[in-house]
Design a protein around this motif. Sequence first.
Motif, PDB file in Angstrom:
ATOM      1  N   ARG A 137      46.110  30.848  12.919  1.00 15.79           N
ATOM      2  CA  ARG A 137      47.049  30.843  11.799  1.00 15.79           C
ATOM      3  C   ARG A 137      48.187  31.823  12.043  1.00 15.79           C
ATOM      4  O   ARG A 137      49.342  31.514  11.760  1.00 15.79           O
ATOM      5  CB  ARG A 137      46.312  31.187  10.499  1.00 15.79           C
ATOM      6  N   ASP A 138      47.877  32.981  12.579  1.00 19.58           N
ATOM      7  CA  ASP A 138      48.914  33.974  12.862  1.00 19.58           C
ATOM      8  C   ASP A 138      49.908  33.451  13.902  1.00 19.58           C
ATOM      9  O   ASP A 138      51.117  33.731  13.815  1.00 19.58           O
ATOM     10  CB  ASP A 138      48.279  35.272  13.364  1.00 19.58           C
ATOM     11  N   GLU A 139      49.409  32.701  14.888  1.00 27.20           N
ATOM     12  CA  GLU A 139      50.298  32.121  15.895  1.00 27.20           C
ATOM     13  C   GLU A 139      51.263  31.123  15.248  1.00 27.20           C
ATOM     14  O   GLU A 139      52.444  31.067  15.599  1.00 27.20           O
ATOM     15  CB  GLU A 139      49.472  31.415  16.974  1.00 27.20           C
ATOM     16  N   TRP A 140      50.744  30.351  14.304  1.00 21.11           N
ATOM     17  CA  TRP A 140      51.586  29.387  13.588  1.00 21.11           C
ATOM     18  C   TRP A 140      52.622  30.114  12.722  1.00 21.11           C
ATOM     19  O   TRP A 140      53.798  29.747  12.702  1.00 21.11           O
ATOM     20  CB  TRP A 140      50.694  28.488  12.730  1.00 21.11           C
ATOM     21  N   TRP A 141      52.190  31.144  12.029  1.00 21.99           N
ATOM     22  CA  TRP A 141      53.111  31.924  11.216  1.00 21.99           C
ATOM     23  C   TRP A 141      54.260  32.483  12.057  1.00 21.99           C
ATOM     24  O   TRP A 141      55.423  32.457  11.650  1.00 21.99           O
ATOM     25  CB  TRP A 141      52.363  33.082  10.537  1.00 21.99           C
ATOM     26  N   GLN A 142      53.921  33.018  13.234  1.00 24.95           N
ATOM     27  CA  GLN A 142      54.954  33.589  14.093  1.00 24.95           C
ATOM     28  C   GLN A 142      55.938  32.522  14.555  1.00 24.95           C
ATOM     29  O   GLN A 142      57.140  32.767  14.635  1.00 24.95           O
ATOM     30  CB  GLN A 142      54.319  34.268  15.309  1.00 24.95           C
ATOM     31  N   CYS A 143      55.426  31.334  14.850  1.00 24.68           N
ATOM     32  CA  CYS A 143      56.308  30.240  15.255  1.00 24.68           C
ATOM     33  C   CYS A 143      57.263  29.888  14.120  1.00 24.68           C
ATOM     34  O   CYS A 143      58.447  29.648  14.355  1.00 24.68           O
ATOM     35  CB  CYS A 143      55.480  29.012  15.658  1.00 24.68           C
ATOM     36  N   LEU A 144      56.758  29.861  12.886  1.00 25.23           N
ATOM     37  CA  LEU A 144      57.623  29.576  11.731  1.00 25.23           C
ATOM     38  C   LEU A 144      58.716  30.629  11.616  1.00 25.23           C
ATOM     39  O   LEU A 144      59.891  30.301  11.381  1.00 25.23           O
ATOM     40  CB  LEU A 144      56.790  29.539  10.440  1.00 25.23           C
ATOM     41  N   ARG A 145      58.338  31.884  11.787  1.00 22.59           N
ATOM     42  CA  ARG A 145      59.346  32.957  11.710  1.00 22.59           C
ATOM     43  C   ARG A 145      60.397  32.788  12.794  1.00 22.59           C
ATOM     44  O   ARG A 145      61.602  32.939  12.536  1.00 22.59           O
ATOM     45  CB  ARG A 145      58.668  34.321  11.849  1.00 22.59           C
ATOM     46  N   VAL A 150      60.138  31.020   6.465  1.00 21.00           N
ATOM     47  CA  VAL A 150      59.281  32.051   5.881  1.00 21.00           C
ATOM     48  C   VAL A 150      57.881  31.478   5.717  1.00 21.00           C
ATOM     49  O   VAL A 150      57.695  30.456   5.057  1.00 21.00           O
ATOM     50  CB  VAL A 150      59.808  32.511   4.509  1.00 21.00           C
ATOM     51  N   PRO A 151      56.857  32.093   6.332  1.00 21.00           N
ATOM     52  CA  PRO A 151      55.480  31.580   6.237  1.00 21.00           C
ATOM     53  C   PRO A 151      54.990  31.550   4.795  1.00 21.00           C
ATOM     54  O   PRO A 151      55.573  32.185   3.909  1.00 21.00           O
ATOM     55  CB  PRO A 151      54.673  32.577   7.074  1.00 21.00           C
ATOM     56  N   PRO A 152      53.902  30.823   4.543  1.00 24.32           N
ATOM     57  CA  PRO A 152      53.337  30.775   3.187  1.00 24.32           C
ATOM     58  C   PRO A 152      53.038  32.170   2.657  1.00 24.32           C
ATOM     59  O   PRO A 152      52.718  33.083   3.419  1.00 24.32           O
ATOM     60  CB  PRO A 152      52.049  29.964   3.373  1.00 24.32           C
ATOM     61  N   ALA A 153      53.107  32.304   1.342  1.00 21.78           N
ATOM     62  CA  ALA A 153      52.880  33.609   0.724  1.00 21.78           C
ATOM     63  C   ALA A 153      51.406  33.982   0.686  1.00 21.78           C
ATOM     64  O   ALA A 153      51.065  35.141   0.503  1.00 21.78           O
ATOM     65  CB  ALA A 153      53.454  33.613  -0.697  1.00 21.78           C
ATOM     66  N   ASN A 154      50.518  33.015   0.869  1.00 26.43           N
ATOM     67  CA  ASN A 154      49.080  33.313   0.853  1.00 26.43           C
ATOM     68  C   ASN A 154      48.372  32.525   1.941  1.00 26.43           C
ATOM     69  O   ASN A 154      48.936  31.607   2.531  1.00 26.43           O
ATOM     70  CB  ASN A 154      48.486  33.001  -0.523  1.00 26.43           C
ATOM     71  N   TRP A 158      50.004  25.944   3.315  1.00 26.97           N
ATOM     72  CA  TRP A 158      50.268  25.294   4.601  1.00 26.97           C
ATOM     73  C   TRP A 158      51.687  24.748   4.659  1.00 26.97           C
ATOM     74  O   TRP A 158      51.984  23.812   5.412  1.00 26.97           O
ATOM     75  CB  TRP A 158      49.249  24.171   4.844  1.00 26.97           C
ATOM     76  N   SER A 159      52.564  25.343   3.869  1.00 28.55           N
ATOM     77  CA  SER A 159      53.982  24.967   3.887  1.00 28.55           C
ATOM     78  C   SER A 159      54.820  26.228   3.840  1.00 28.55           C
ATOM     79  O   SER A 159      54.442  27.218   3.205  1.00 28.55           O
ATOM     80  CB  SER A 159      54.333  24.087   2.676  1.00 28.55           C
ATOM     81  N   SER A 160      55.952  26.197   4.503  1.00 22.21           N
ATOM     82  CA  SER A 160      56.858  27.339   4.484  1.00 22.21           C
ATOM     83  C   SER A 160      57.483  27.478   3.097  1.00 22.21           C
ATOM     84  O   SER A 160      57.453  26.544   2.287  1.00 22.21           O
ATOM     85  CB  SER A 160      57.964  27.147   5.522  1.00 22.21           C
ATOM     86  N   GLN A 161      58.070  28.651   2.844  1.00 22.55           N
ATOM     87  CA  GLN A 161      58.732  28.853   1.566  1.00 22.55           C
ATOM     88  C   GLN A 161      59.915  27.910   1.428  1.00 22.55           C
ATOM     89  O   GLN A 161      60.213  27.404   0.340  1.00 22.55           O
ATOM     90  CB  GLN A 161      59.207  30.314   1.452  1.00 22.55           C
ATOM     91  N   GLN A 162      60.592  27.635   2.538  1.00 22.86           N
ATOM     92  CA  GLN A 162      61.723  26.702   2.495  1.00 22.86           C
ATOM     93  C   GLN A 162      61.273  25.305   2.095  1.00 22.86           C
ATOM     94  O   GLN A 162      62.009  24.589   1.398  1.00 22.86           O
ATOM     95  CB  GLN A 162      62.426  26.650   3.855  1.00 22.86           C
ATOM     96  N   ALA A 163      60.074  24.914   2.528  1.00 26.90           N
ATOM     97  CA  ALA A 163      59.563  23.590   2.164  1.00 26.90           C
ATOM     98  C   ALA A 163      59.308  23.509   0.665  1.00 26.90           C
ATOM     99  O   ALA A 163      59.598  22.492   0.025  1.00 26.90           O
ATOM    100  CB  ALA A 163      58.284  23.287   2.932  1.00 26.90           C
ATOM    101  N   LEU A 164      58.784  24.594   0.100  1.00 25.19           N
ATOM    102  CA  LEU A 164      58.508  24.613  -1.329  1.00 25.19           C
ATOM    103  C   LEU A 164      59.795  24.630  -2.147  1.00 25.19           C
ATOM    104  O   LEU A 164      59.847  24.067  -3.242  1.00 25.19           O
ATOM    105  CB  LEU A 164      57.660  25.842  -1.676  1.00 25.19           C
ATOM    106  N   ASP A 165      60.835  25.272  -1.608  1.00 22.65           N
ATOM    107  CA  ASP A 165      62.095  25.411  -2.342  1.00 22.65           C
ATOM    108  C   ASP A 165      63.114  24.326  -2.006  1.00 22.65           C
ATOM    109  O   ASP A 165      64.221  24.336  -2.529  1.00 22.65           O
ATOM    110  CB  ASP A 165      62.731  26.770  -2.029  1.00 22.65           C
ATOM    111  N   ALA A 182      61.198  19.942   7.680  1.00 21.74           N
ATOM    112  CA  ALA A 182      59.954  19.252   8.047  1.00 21.74           C
ATOM    113  C   ALA A 182      59.765  19.229   9.561  1.00 21.74           C
ATOM    114  O   ALA A 182      58.654  19.435  10.065  1.00 21.74           O
ATOM    115  CB  ALA A 182      59.967  17.826   7.492  1.00 21.74           C
ATOM    116  N   VAL A 183      60.837  18.983  10.300  1.00 17.93           N
ATOM    117  CA  VAL A 183      60.745  18.923  11.767  1.00 17.93           C
ATOM    118  C   VAL A 183      60.355  20.284  12.327  1.00 17.93           C
ATOM    119  O   VAL A 183      59.534  20.387  13.247  1.00 17.93           O
ATOM    120  CB  VAL A 183      62.073  18.438  12.377  1.00 17.93           C
ATOM    121  N   LYS A 184      60.922  21.349  11.775  1.00 19.86           N
ATOM    122  CA  LYS A 184      60.569  22.694  12.235  1.00 19.86           C
ATOM    123  C   LYS A 184      59.086  22.977  11.985  1.00 19.86           C
ATOM    124  O   LYS A 184      58.388  23.525  12.855  1.00 19.86           O
ATOM    125  CB  LYS A 184      61.430  23.745  11.520  1.00 19.86           C
TER     126      LYS A 184
END
Length: 239
Positions: A137-145, A150-154, A158-165, A182-184
């Motif tokens: 999960r940490d590897e995925w978070w780093q890739c998102l950054r 912005v990785p999920p808040a909790n 399983w979605s970035s903050q940008q996806a939610l907004d 979505a592609v990112k």
Amino acid sequence: MDEYDISDDGFATISRARELAFSGCMAQHGVADAGSPEATIKEDRTYGLWNVERAKLYGFGLAPADQTSTSSVGPSGVYRELDPAWVEARTTCMRSLSSELDAFTPPDELTNHPPSFEVRLEASNLAAKDPQWKKHRDEWWQCLRDAGLVPPANEEGWSSQQALDRPRGEAPAEKEEEIRIAVKEATCNEATALTQNLGDIEAGYQVGLIKERQAALNEQKSKNLEYVAKAETYLANHQ
């Protein structure tokens, strides 16, 4: 675990049998057919969006399975469900067909909380505590950054903050932004093998739980196959 649940094809068979029963009944009440929503391709997004090619085309939406599938939208573009005559016919048919539909429609305990559901849930909880889970999960978070997201808040997200907004409209600019995000996300999921790695961890815990509850799972499988077989018989006898 899929071995013990009703397959997608099995559910499709049951749905076709139900639709056939409803269409005949509703025709008797002056309604052409019961209608069915456009089918979509199922995609397991337990650990987020992962199919890059679909993300490029549909963003966070699901790909249509059959563009020619029957829609419940009438010629005027108004959902038949909003037509009082449709609703009245549907309600009447639901009552009159109750016992007929029950013969090949799995009850709630088989579709909502069967033994396989409990195994999946328990295995998921155990997997989430596995040290390797956090690593992937940490590897995925780093890739998102690294991708500017912005990785999920909790830890349950399983979605970035940008996806939610993201914008939810269908205007070209809004859809373009949705697809970009979505592609990112899907690219990061693929690059870190997130879905594959977490799925493997979870499957490992499922193996032990399956052995403990084999009898109950076998009974569930047997009942599911029976309902699908009854739906197939209904279709064969009424088409």
